[in-house]
Design an enzyme around this catalytic site. Structure first.
Site, PDB file in Angstrom:
ATOM      1  N   THR A  36      36.546  76.319  29.348  1.00 20.70           N
ATOM      2  CA  THR A  36      36.419  77.748  29.636  1.00 20.70           C
ATOM      3  C   THR A  36      35.806  78.597  28.324  1.00 20.70           C
ATOM      4  OG1 THR A  36      38.880  78.198  29.081  1.00 20.70           O
ATOM      5  CG2 THR A  36      37.861  77.784  31.615  1.00 20.70           C
ATOM      6  N   HIS A  37      35.828  77.754  27.051  1.00 23.40           N
ATOM      7  CA  HIS A  37      35.113  78.681  25.949  1.00 23.40           C
ATOM      8  C   HIS A  37      33.889  78.549  25.862  1.00 23.40           C
ATOM      9  CE1 HIS A  37      39.211  79.305  24.061  1.00 23.40           C
ATOM     10  NE2 HIS A  37      39.611  78.039  24.750  1.00 23.40           N
ATOM     11  N   ASN A  38      33.087  79.654  25.905  1.00 26.57           N
ATOM     12  CA  ASN A  38      31.542  79.573  26.091  1.00 26.57           C
ATOM     13  C   ASN A  38      31.255  79.040  24.713  1.00 26.57           C
ATOM     14  OD1 ASN A  38      31.505  80.816  28.416  1.00 26.57           O
ATOM     15  ND2 ASN A  38      31.704  82.739  27.598  1.00 26.57           N
TER      16      ASN A  38
END
Length: 119
Positions: free
Chosen positions: A45-47
């Site tokens: 979920t970390h871009n």
């Protein structure tokens, strides 16, 4: 009054709900974390990505010191230099890369501005 609670702990859920009820809201929702919580569904979920780091201008946007291949005075510090999310929070790795880049800027680039890596 409308209250939304997203709790990460089970220890005080009942006490918290008692406080919320005492406040007499028109609506409230409780969203406690499942007891058997796992981060697996949330690993990426970390871009990341967008200005990939690499060994040549042909396969990347920045070199190993996070310096742009096209503009030697542009350094990109952030998760955008990763080609993909590697499975956990990138903060520690990003801190190390930023330190690595800042050290090179201080020791070499400021004395002789220009490309730090020649392709």
């Amino acid at each position: 009054m409308r209250i939304g609670i997203f709790s990460d702990t089970h220890a005080n859920i009942e006490a918290l709900e008692a406080v919320i009820k005492a406040m007499n809201p028109t609506h409230y929702e409780m969203h406690p974390r499942p007891k058997n919580f796992t981060v697996v569904p949330y690993q990426s979920t970390h871009n990341t990505g967008g200005t990939m780091m690499g060994s040549t201008p042909g396969n990347s946007v920045v070199n190993r010191y996070l310096q742009s291949w096209d503009a030697h005075n542009l350094f990109v510090m952030g998760a955008s230099v990763f080609p993909q999310q590697h499975g956990y929070n990138p903060t520690g790795t990003l801190g190390a890369l930023a330190y690595w880049s800042a050290d090179k800027i201080k020791k070499d680039y400021l004395k002789n501005p220009g490309p730090l890596v020649h392709s």
